[in-house]
Design a protein around this motif. Sequence first.
Motif, PDB file in Angstrom:
ATOM      1  N   MET A 362       0.834  -1.200   0.000  1.00  0.00           N
ATOM      2  CA  MET A 362       0.000   0.000   0.000  1.00  0.00           C
ATOM      3  C   MET A 362       0.870   1.251   0.000  1.00  0.00           C
ATOM      4  O   MET A 362       0.578   2.237  -0.702  1.00  0.00           O
ATOM      5  N   GLN A 363       1.973   1.223   0.739  1.00  0.00           N
ATOM      6  CA  GLN A 363       2.894   2.361   0.762  1.00  0.00           C
ATOM      7  C   GLN A 363       3.586   2.542  -0.596  1.00  0.00           C
ATOM      8  O   GLN A 363       3.840   3.672  -1.016  1.00  0.00           O
ATOM      9  N   ILE A 364       3.895   1.438  -1.271  1.00  0.00           N
ATOM     10  CA  ILE A 364       4.477   1.533  -2.618  1.00  0.00           C
ATOM     11  C   ILE A 364       3.482   2.181  -3.572  1.00  0.00           C
ATOM     12  O   ILE A 364       3.838   3.074  -4.364  1.00  0.00           O
ATOM     13  N   ILE A 365       2.218   1.745  -3.526  1.00  0.00           N
ATOM     14  CA  ILE A 365       1.187   2.311  -4.405  1.00  0.00           C
ATOM     15  C   ILE A 365       1.076   3.815  -4.196  1.00  0.00           C
ATOM     16  O   ILE A 365       1.045   4.596  -5.165  1.00  0.00           O
ATOM     17  N   GLU A 366       1.041   4.247  -2.944  1.00  0.00           N
ATOM     18  CA  GLU A 366       0.919   5.680  -2.664  1.00  0.00           C
ATOM     19  C   GLU A 366       2.158   6.447  -3.104  1.00  0.00           C
ATOM     20  O   GLU A 366       2.046   7.582  -3.609  1.00  0.00           O
ATOM     21  N   ALA A 367       3.321   5.846  -2.970  1.00  0.00           N
ATOM     22  CA  ALA A 367       4.553   6.499  -3.425  1.00  0.00           C
ATOM     23  C   ALA A 367       4.547   6.644  -4.949  1.00  0.00           C
ATOM     24  O   ALA A 367       5.000   7.667  -5.482  1.00  0.00           O
ATOM     25  N   ILE A 368       4.040   5.643  -5.645  1.00  0.00           N
ATOM     26  CA  ILE A 368       3.947   5.709  -7.111  1.00  0.00           C
ATOM     27  C   ILE A 368       2.993   6.830  -7.534  1.00  0.00           C
ATOM     28  O   ILE A 368       3.296   7.609  -8.457  1.00  0.00           O
ATOM     29  N   LEU A 369       1.860   6.948  -6.869  1.00  0.00           N
ATOM     30  CA  LEU A 369       0.921   8.029  -7.177  1.00  0.00           C
ATOM     31  C   LEU A 369       1.550   9.397  -6.904  1.00  0.00           C
ATOM     32  O   LEU A 369       1.395  10.336  -7.692  1.00  0.00           O
ATOM     33  N   GLU A 370       2.269   9.521  -5.789  1.00  0.00           N
ATOM     34  CA  GLU A 370       2.942  10.782  -5.462  1.00  0.00           C
ATOM     35  C   GLU A 370       4.026  11.107  -6.487  1.00  0.00           C
ATOM     36  O   GLU A 370       4.167  12.258  -6.921  1.00  0.00           O
ATOM     37  N   SER A 371       4.784  10.085  -6.893  1.00  0.00           N
ATOM     38  CA  SER A 371       5.830  10.295  -7.895  1.00  0.00           C
ATOM     39  C   SER A 371       5.243  10.788  -9.205  1.00  0.00           C
ATOM     40  O   SER A 371       5.790  11.695  -9.852  1.00  0.00           O
ATOM     41  N   ASN A 372       4.115  10.204  -9.608  1.00  0.00           N
ATOM     42  CA  ASN A 372       3.478  10.638 -10.847  1.00  0.00           C
ATOM     43  C   ASN A 372       3.006  12.085 -10.748  1.00  0.00           C
ATOM     44  O   ASN A 372       3.119  12.849 -11.709  1.00  0.00           O
ATOM     45  N   ARG A 373       2.491  12.468  -9.576  1.00  0.00           N
ATOM     46  CA  ARG A 373       2.029  13.849  -9.383  1.00  0.00           C
ATOM     47  C   ARG A 373       3.183  14.835  -9.382  1.00  0.00           C
ATOM     48  O   ARG A 373       3.102  15.915  -9.974  1.00  0.00           O
ATOM     49  N   THR A 374       4.281  14.489  -8.716  1.00  0.00           N
ATOM     50  CA  THR A 374       5.393  15.422  -8.529  1.00  0.00           C
ATOM     51  C   THR A 374       6.459  15.302  -9.606  1.00  0.00           C
ATOM     52  O   THR A 374       7.382  16.110  -9.661  1.00  0.00           O
ATOM     53  N   ARG A 375       6.338  14.270 -10.457  1.00  0.00           N
ATOM     54  CA  ARG A 375       7.313  14.007 -11.531  1.00  0.00           C
ATOM     55  C   ARG A 375       8.714  13.857 -10.943  1.00  0.00           C
ATOM     56  O   ARG A 375       9.689  14.435 -11.431  1.00  0.00           O
ATOM     57  N   SER A 376       8.834  13.058  -9.874  1.00  0.00           N
ATOM     58  CA  SER A 376      10.117  12.921  -9.177  1.00  0.00           C
ATOM     59  C   SER A 376      10.234  11.543  -8.533  1.00  0.00           C
ATOM     60  O   SER A 376       9.251  10.795  -8.424  1.00  0.00           O
ATOM     61  N   TRP A 377      11.462  11.198  -8.090  1.00  0.00           N
ATOM     62  CA  TRP A 377      11.680   9.997  -7.290  1.00  0.00           C
ATOM     63  C   TRP A 377      11.056  10.194  -5.908  1.00  0.00           C
ATOM     64  O   TRP A 377      11.139  11.276  -5.326  1.00  0.00           O
ATOM     65  N   VAL A 378      10.440   9.126  -5.400  1.00  0.00           N
ATOM     66  CA  VAL A 378       9.837   9.165  -4.067  1.00  0.00           C
ATOM     67  C   VAL A 378      10.285   7.930  -3.287  1.00  0.00           C
ATOM     68  O   VAL A 378      10.231   6.806  -3.790  1.00  0.00           O
ATOM     69  N   ASP A 379      10.738   8.141  -2.057  1.00  0.00           N
ATOM     70  CA  ASP A 379      11.135   7.029  -1.186  1.00  0.00           C
ATOM     71  C   ASP A 379       9.902   6.387  -0.550  1.00  0.00           C
ATOM     72  O   ASP A 379       8.898   7.064  -0.292  1.00  0.00           O
ATOM     73  N   ILE A 380      10.006   5.097  -0.289  1.00  0.00           N
ATOM     74  CA  ILE A 380       8.911   4.370   0.350  1.00  0.00           C
ATOM     75  C   ILE A 380       8.986   4.591   1.859  1.00  0.00           C
ATOM     76  O   ILE A 380      10.036   4.398   2.465  1.00  0.00           O
ATOM     77  N   LYS A 381       7.875   4.977   2.445  1.00  0.00           N
ATOM     78  CA  LYS A 381       7.826   5.166   3.894  1.00  0.00           C
ATOM     79  C   LYS A 381       7.936   3.819   4.591  1.00  0.00           C
ATOM     80  O   LYS A 381       7.505   2.798   4.081  1.00  0.00           O
ATOM     81  N   GLU A 382       8.508   3.834   5.774  1.00  0.00           N
ATOM     82  CA  GLU A 382       8.705   2.586   6.534  1.00  0.00           C
ATOM     83  C   GLU A 382       7.829   2.515   7.775  1.00  0.00           C
ATOM     84  O   GLU A 382       7.939   1.572   8.552  1.00  0.00           O
ATOM     85  N   GLU A 383       6.946   3.502   7.991  1.00  0.00           N
ATOM     86  CA  GLU A 383       6.111   3.504   9.196  1.00  0.00           C
ATOM     87  C   GLU A 383       5.269   2.244   9.257  1.00  0.00           C
ATOM     88  O   GLU A 383       4.662   1.826   8.289  1.00  0.00           O
ATOM     89  N   GLY A 384       5.232   1.638  10.446  1.00  0.00           N
ATOM     90  CA  GLY A 384       4.372   0.493  10.689  1.00  0.00           C
ATOM     91  C   GLY A 384       4.913  -0.827  10.217  1.00  0.00           C
ATOM     92  O   GLY A 384       4.268  -1.858  10.358  1.00  0.00           O
ATOM     93  N   LEU A 385       6.139  -0.824   9.671  1.00  0.00           N
ATOM     94  CA  LEU A 385       6.683  -2.054   9.101  1.00  0.00           C
ATOM     95  C   LEU A 385       7.601  -2.791  10.052  1.00  0.00           C
ATOM     96  O   LEU A 385       7.762  -4.002   9.948  1.00  0.00           O
ATOM     97  N   ARG A 386       8.247  -2.110  10.943  1.00  0.00           N
ATOM     98  CA  ARG A 386       9.263  -2.755  11.789  1.00  0.00           C
ATOM     99  C   ARG A 386       8.731  -3.001  13.195  1.00  0.00           C
ATOM    100  O   ARG A 386       7.840  -2.302  13.643  1.00  0.00           O
TER     101      ARG A 386
END
Length: 386
Positions: A362-386
């Motif tokens: 789900m975090q990857i999907i949201e990062a992909i949507l953000e990248s498409n909006r901002t036309r830039s590389w976006v890092d995947i958030k790690e909250e809730g994973l560890r």
Amino acid sequence: MRTIKVGILGTGFSASSHIEALRRIPNIEIVGVSSRELKKAEQFAAHHHIPKAYADATELINDPDIEVIHNCTTNHLHFQFNKEILLAGKHLMTEKPLAINSEQSEELVELAKKSNVISGICFNYRFYPLVAQMREDIRTKKHGKANLVYGGYVQDWCSNVTDYSWRMDKELNGESRAIADIGSHWCDTVEHILGKRIVSVCADLGTVHKVRYKSKDGNTTFSQAKEDTEMVEVPIDTEDYGSVLVRFEDNIQGVFTVSQVSVGRKNNFHFDLVTDQATLAWDQEKPNELWIGRRDKANEVLVKDPSLLSENASKMAHFPGGHQEGWPDGLKNLFLNFYEAVSKNDTQAGDFATIADGHHIMQIIEAILESNRTRSWVDIKEEGLR
């Protein structure tokens, strides 16, 4: 092994596929099914010879006879019912996506951590014999270090302007369509093989049909409206296709393309995984063949045969070499793996995707949507994973 009683939420394609796979597994009894309409639930239950039908999913969830629940509802209901199931102390196998957004999916991760139940998400492509073989070969560095991966997942069920389903409605499906629906499978499967997470993305998404036409009666997924059907215009604001550059842990690079408008392509999920000494190529539409490319000697094709595979991969090949296995068998393998964990009540057992894995996707999907909006590389958030 004791009999495990199961309930199914939903009456669509996914529900039917789950039922078919479950009935190929020993000691599983499907005792209930729910739909928003009681008549539809009753008809579906009668067709599949299931004794109980419910119009209220909560009633099924709280049925004391039911120990495991498969959530096969539409996407916007996943979070609500997954939360109810975990709070009810029932084992959960949910269709993806886990929720509509990562805030919801993170809440489910925390609930899963606190519960003493087995919970998984239906990323079934992990469970093909040759996918398992690739995972083993990468883990043991049989062909050296993995360096890059490229491929895609392309279909044509949305190629006509009159193709329409609930998946094109953001209120029912979520912000992303092609990426969330099929790109999620590509990401999970490749991550599973590599044993490495995607850490950043750069995306370019697009929509071919910005207006579609649906019948007043309502089209269903994988169906087309009849020529004489009265149609209404529907604006479309989710992606039909997209390409995504990805970076994994350990500096492995990759790229994939998804499309639901590629005419003639039905379910073409494929990738090439490049290592120091070989390229491993697999295509879901030819699932019993693993192409192995080499530089200084002849290329080869490993054909699915239990006697030629690793111990773990051979467990997923239920028939001798030359006896073809495919999509329904992968789903069966997933459920075999899941129910082995359920029977042991072992929350650490199994190779199936966990709730935490579903949150990561789900975090990857949201990062992909953000990248498409901002036309830039976006890092995947790690909250809730560890």
